[in-house]
Design an enzyme around this catalytic site. Sequence first.
Site, mmCIF file in Angstrom:
data_model
loop_
_atom_site.group_PDB
_atom_site.id
_atom_site.type_symbol
_atom_site.label_atom_id
_atom_site.label_comp_id
_atom_site.label_asym_id
_atom_site.label_seq_id
_atom_site.Cartn_x
_atom_site.Cartn_y
_atom_site.Cartn_z
ATOM 1 N N LYS A 1 10.547 26.668 56.910
ATOM 2 C CA LYS A 1 9.601 26.491 55.792
ATOM 3 C C LYS A 1 9.334 27.857 55.158
ATOM 4 O O LYS A 1 9.697 28.898 55.728
ATOM 5 C CB LYS A 1 8.301 25.856 56.300
ATOM 6 C CG LYS A 1 7.573 26.722 57.314
ATOM 7 C CD LYS A 1 6.347 26.057 57.874
ATOM 8 C CE LYS A 1 5.700 26.994 58.886
ATOM 9 N NZ LYS A 1 4.299 26.859 59.040
ATOM 10 N N ARG B 1 -6.386 19.678 62.137
ATOM 11 C CA ARG B 1 -5.903 19.993 60.793
ATOM 12 C C ARG B 1 -5.294 18.681 60.319
ATOM 13 O O ARG B 1 -6.004 17.693 60.280
ATOM 14 C CB ARG B 1 -4.902 21.155 60.884
ATOM 15 C CG ARG B 1 -4.682 21.884 59.598
ATOM 16 C CD ARG B 1 -3.832 23.124 59.772
ATOM 17 N NE ARG B 1 -2.486 22.828 60.282
ATOM 18 C CZ ARG B 1 -1.545 23.748 60.506
ATOM 19 N NH1 ARG B 1 -1.804 25.027 60.275
ATOM 20 N NH2 ARG B 1 -0.350 23.409 60.960
ATOM 21 N N CYS C 1 -0.681 51.189 43.920
ATOM 22 C CA CYS C 1 -0.705 50.774 42.513
ATOM 23 C C CYS C 1 0.061 49.458 42.353
ATOM 24 O O CYS C 1 0.591 48.917 43.316
ATOM 25 C CB CYS C 1 -0.060 51.840 41.643
ATOM 26 S SG CYS C 1 -0.719 53.485 41.937
ATOM 27 N N ASP D 1 2.908 48.976 40.901
ATOM 28 C CA ASP D 1 4.363 49.119 41.014
ATOM 29 C C ASP D 1 4.803 50.251 41.933
ATOM 30 O O ASP D 1 6.008 50.435 42.133
ATOM 31 C CB ASP D 1 4.983 49.440 39.638
ATOM 32 C CG ASP D 1 4.337 48.669 38.529
ATOM 33 O OD1 ASP D 1 4.375 47.435 38.607
ATOM 34 O OD2 ASP D 1 3.763 49.295 37.606
ATOM 35 N N ARG E 1 10.075 23.147 68.160
ATOM 36 C CA ARG E 1 10.086 23.539 66.741
ATOM 37 C C ARG E 1 9.829 25.033 66.660
ATOM 38 O O ARG E 1 8.690 25.473 66.811
ATOM 39 C CB ARG E 1 8.961 22.834 65.970
ATOM 40 C CG ARG E 1 9.002 21.332 65.917
ATOM 41 C CD ARG E 1 7.917 20.791 64.983
ATOM 42 N NE ARG E 1 6.600 21.335 65.256
ATOM 43 C CZ ARG E 1 5.734 20.827 66.129
ATOM 44 N NH1 ARG E 1 6.037 19.751 66.822
ATOM 45 N NH2 ARG E 1 4.559 21.395 66.299
ATOM 46 N N TYR F 1 -4.591 56.584 41.586
ATOM 47 C CA TYR F 1 -5.856 56.240 40.918
ATOM 48 C C TYR F 1 -7.082 56.636 41.748
ATOM 49 O O TYR F 1 -7.084 56.515 42.973
ATOM 50 C CB TYR F 1 -5.920 54.731 40.668
ATOM 51 C CG TYR F 1 -4.878 54.236 39.688
ATOM 52 C CD1 TYR F 1 -4.770 54.779 38.406
ATOM 53 C CD2 TYR F 1 -4.006 53.218 40.042
ATOM 54 C CE1 TYR F 1 -3.812 54.322 37.518
ATOM 55 C CE2 TYR F 1 -3.050 52.747 39.151
ATOM 56 C CZ TYR F 1 -2.955 53.313 37.895
ATOM 57 O OH TYR F 1 -2.008 52.861 37.014
#
Length: 365
Positions: A34, A128, A302, A304, A213, A255
Amino acid sequence: MNLLATRIDLDAIAHNTRLLKDLVGDVLLMAVVKADAYGHGAARVAQVMAEHGADRFGVATLQEAISLREAGITKPILAWIWSPQEDVAEALALNIRLGVPSLAHAQALVDAAVPARVSVKVDTGLHRSGVDEADWEQVFTLLRDAEHLTVTGVFSHLACADEPDNPMNDEQAQALERAITLARSLGLEVPENHLCNSPGTLTRPDLHHELVRVGLAMYGLTPIPGVDPGLKPALSWISRILVVKPVRAGESTSYNHTWTADEDGWLAVVPAGYADGVPRAWQGQLQVGIGGKLYPQVGRVCMDQIVVSLGQNEFGVQAGDEAVLFGEGGMSATELAEATGTINYEIICRPTGRTVREYEGGIDL
Ligand SMILES: Cc1ncc(COP(=O)(O)O)c(C=O)c1O
């Protein structure tokens, strides 16, 4: 040349598959692929897993299951997250098996009147999704009486398998036994029942039933530090240094100038940012691997880019060198998870944005 890539070692995937298959012996191995195989690319890694011993595939959504079939996977696929309001016709036409986690799901499959193989997902304590114990008999009976449906098994999911001493594991195991006994007493054969995820598979062979699993361990990571039968991590997240530049004592970077050099040195700029899955909150926790050494990421993350302090740059790091965000040559996914307050599952699902996948290996060993 990719500036930001996940490098996926298909030989490691093959190794982990064989190792886990050997470990479980005659028990069926369902590879959980998944979330695009936990970020490894399901279409590609599932082929390798199928060749090296995976008997079944497990996914969350119908679309994930359909994509696997489209990628050429012919082994049985089980999908367990779908809505009773969803159209299941395409998935069923592709012979995809469905988990049935509620009475409404069972009713939807009865009403669809299309042949299907189904497994009942019973709630044994995770609270759940999963059929509540009060509804087991009704769901088993409904499915049994629908001639177009074949119930292949009963399954459940452990809440605390990564805590092997937690008594909840035994409580859930006993509840699953009750569900299997009830199903059989109502005339269902239920030949394939399952409970164990990776931590359960690694620590509780007594709970393997007919099938396990396994997700995380297929990708070479252990959910329990110290419990590792010899897995090989398959994924590394790698960027390339854009520039190496000097910084003077007292100068700050990125920054808000949250980091200031306390002596003259060198900085490297790496093109990976929060748009690519490096969270801003990793500031100060991430160490980037360059030439086999770890260097601290400094200042704000940042959108990027990030900045790495090279200190005196005594090993001559240059623009173009690889910078490992995690994986081989850098922090392991588990180390980065520990440093940033999460689990290795989340770390391997992080790479996104402009990250591209590069595959290595995959030839029969
Ligand atoms: C129902 C179910 N089974 C198995 C797994 C695989 O778990 P793991 O990655 O711990 O092996 C998952 C993943 O969370 C799951 O949701």
